[in-house]
Design an enzyme around this catalytic site. Sequence first.
Site, PDB file in Angstrom:
ATOM      1  N   TYR A 146      -4.710  -5.862  -4.341  1.00  0.00           N
ATOM      2  CA  TYR A 146      -4.611  -7.300  -3.917  1.00  0.00           C
ATOM      3  C   TYR A 146      -5.030  -7.234  -2.314  1.00  0.00           C
ATOM      4  O   TYR A 146      -4.152  -6.351  -1.465  1.00  0.00           O
ATOM      5  CB  TYR A 146      -3.150  -7.797  -3.728  1.00  0.00           C
ATOM      6  CG  TYR A 146      -2.878  -9.268  -3.289  1.00  0.00           C
ATOM      7  CD1 TYR A 146      -3.414 -10.257  -3.662  1.00  0.00           C
ATOM      8  CD2 TYR A 146      -2.143  -9.443  -2.261  1.00  0.00           C
ATOM      9  CE1 TYR A 146      -3.437 -11.517  -3.178  1.00  0.00           C
ATOM     10  CE2 TYR A 146      -2.121 -10.512  -1.676  1.00  0.00           C
ATOM     11  CZ  TYR A 146      -2.758 -11.766  -2.075  1.00  0.00           C
ATOM     12  OH  TYR A 146      -2.527 -13.052  -1.606  1.00  0.00           O
ATOM     13  N   ASP A 254      -7.328  -1.209   3.546  1.00  0.00           N
ATOM     14  CA  ASP A 254      -6.360  -2.730   3.768  1.00  0.00           C
ATOM     15  C   ASP A 254      -5.002  -1.825   3.562  1.00  0.00           C
ATOM     16  O   ASP A 254      -4.424  -1.425   2.605  1.00  0.00           O
ATOM     17  CB  ASP A 254      -6.482  -3.273   2.119  1.00  0.00           C
ATOM     18  CG  ASP A 254      -5.555  -4.656   2.260  1.00  0.00           C
ATOM     19  OD1 ASP A 254      -4.486  -4.710   3.153  1.00  0.00           O
ATOM     20  OD2 ASP A 254      -5.868  -5.173   1.481  1.00  0.00           O
ATOM     21  N   LYS A 282       2.149  -7.808   7.660  1.00  0.00           N
ATOM     22  CA  LYS A 282       3.541  -7.404   7.366  1.00  0.00           C
ATOM     23  C   LYS A 282       4.500  -6.659   8.211  1.00  0.00           C
ATOM     24  O   LYS A 282       4.872  -7.462   9.263  1.00  0.00           O
ATOM     25  CB  LYS A 282       3.489  -6.830   5.813  1.00  0.00           C
ATOM     26  CG  LYS A 282       2.905  -7.839   5.084  1.00  0.00           C
ATOM     27  CD  LYS A 282       2.982  -7.440   3.392  1.00  0.00           C
ATOM     28  CE  LYS A 282       2.423  -8.542   2.390  1.00  0.00           C
ATOM     29  NZ  LYS A 282       2.967  -9.644   2.294  1.00  0.00           N
TER      30      LYS A 282
END
Length: 340
Positions: A146, A254, A282
């Site tokens: 993702y 990522d 995050k």
Amino acid sequence: DKPAQTTTARNAELGRRLREVVPGGMMSNWRRSALFEPYFIASGEGARLTDVDGNEIIDYSLSLGPAILGHSNEAVIEAITSQARTMYTGEPTELQYEAAAKIVEHVPSADLVRFAVTGTEVNLTALRIARAYTNRNYFVRFNGQYNGSADNIIGGIIDDNECPVPHKGFHEHDLFSKLADTAGRADHAFDDCLKIEWNELEAMETLFANHGDKIAAVLMEPIMINMAGCMPEPGYLEGVRELCTRYGVVLIFDEVITGFRAGLNSAQGLLGVTPDMTTLAKALGAGFPVAAFCGKKEIMDLVTEMKVLAGGTYNGHPLAMAATIATIGELEKDNGAAYD
């Protein structure tokens, strides 16, 4: 999961009211169903959340990643409270320097850093920079990973491994392809994308042999997190790094989820493989909305020289910078004892 014995009257009423003004009564479709009954959280401390009916819940997922220091961490609260009394401005602040310097200090690939707000946008910006740097168009991503919710970086299925350009749709046996399928996707969304299986170096070698001169970037999680979690096979990341160097392809890690969670030096430090660019979010701000993209100077200088557009009103927001500095400061204490 819901505790065995709960009182839910207040939760149920708020759920009914929220669905009257918010689609599905939720702010994100991920990990939810159309019939989802939400918990409404009233407070949190440490690893625990308390809902509006007084039920206590253990937050095993760190609120999907960001809450690395737990809830109501005093250092972060003090930092953002103090900054909130000062000002908001989109102009440069000393906090931006301090936060960026922390990332440069700890993330091996980071010569220069630019802040943003979400993981999706920093991944899209990193791809834009890679295209400009290589003067190529295609990028590679991986089944089950993702990288954000934009049309071209989520979902899609492959019918022919020899020509791995994805198309819209899903496989019934493939949960992630079903979760990542969406109506309204642009017809051309996957035209510049190549998608293969992660952790299969031979597949990457074949892909580069066939298309290496057209590929601008490889966008990958260095540890596959989204679908249950999977470590890279021994030699896989090293092999990908060598291929990208040989073919002049920008390797983008990522680390939106792994950044500052896998370790103070993130997954690339833990695993000993340095990409050309890295995206973060995050845990970077312990729950405050902040993201960043960073990389080698010669690549990031395309932004410095205004050749590549990378904008955003809230980039480097003072509250986000205060949270970032406080978070990394807590993780640094006692030589990273929090990780141990």
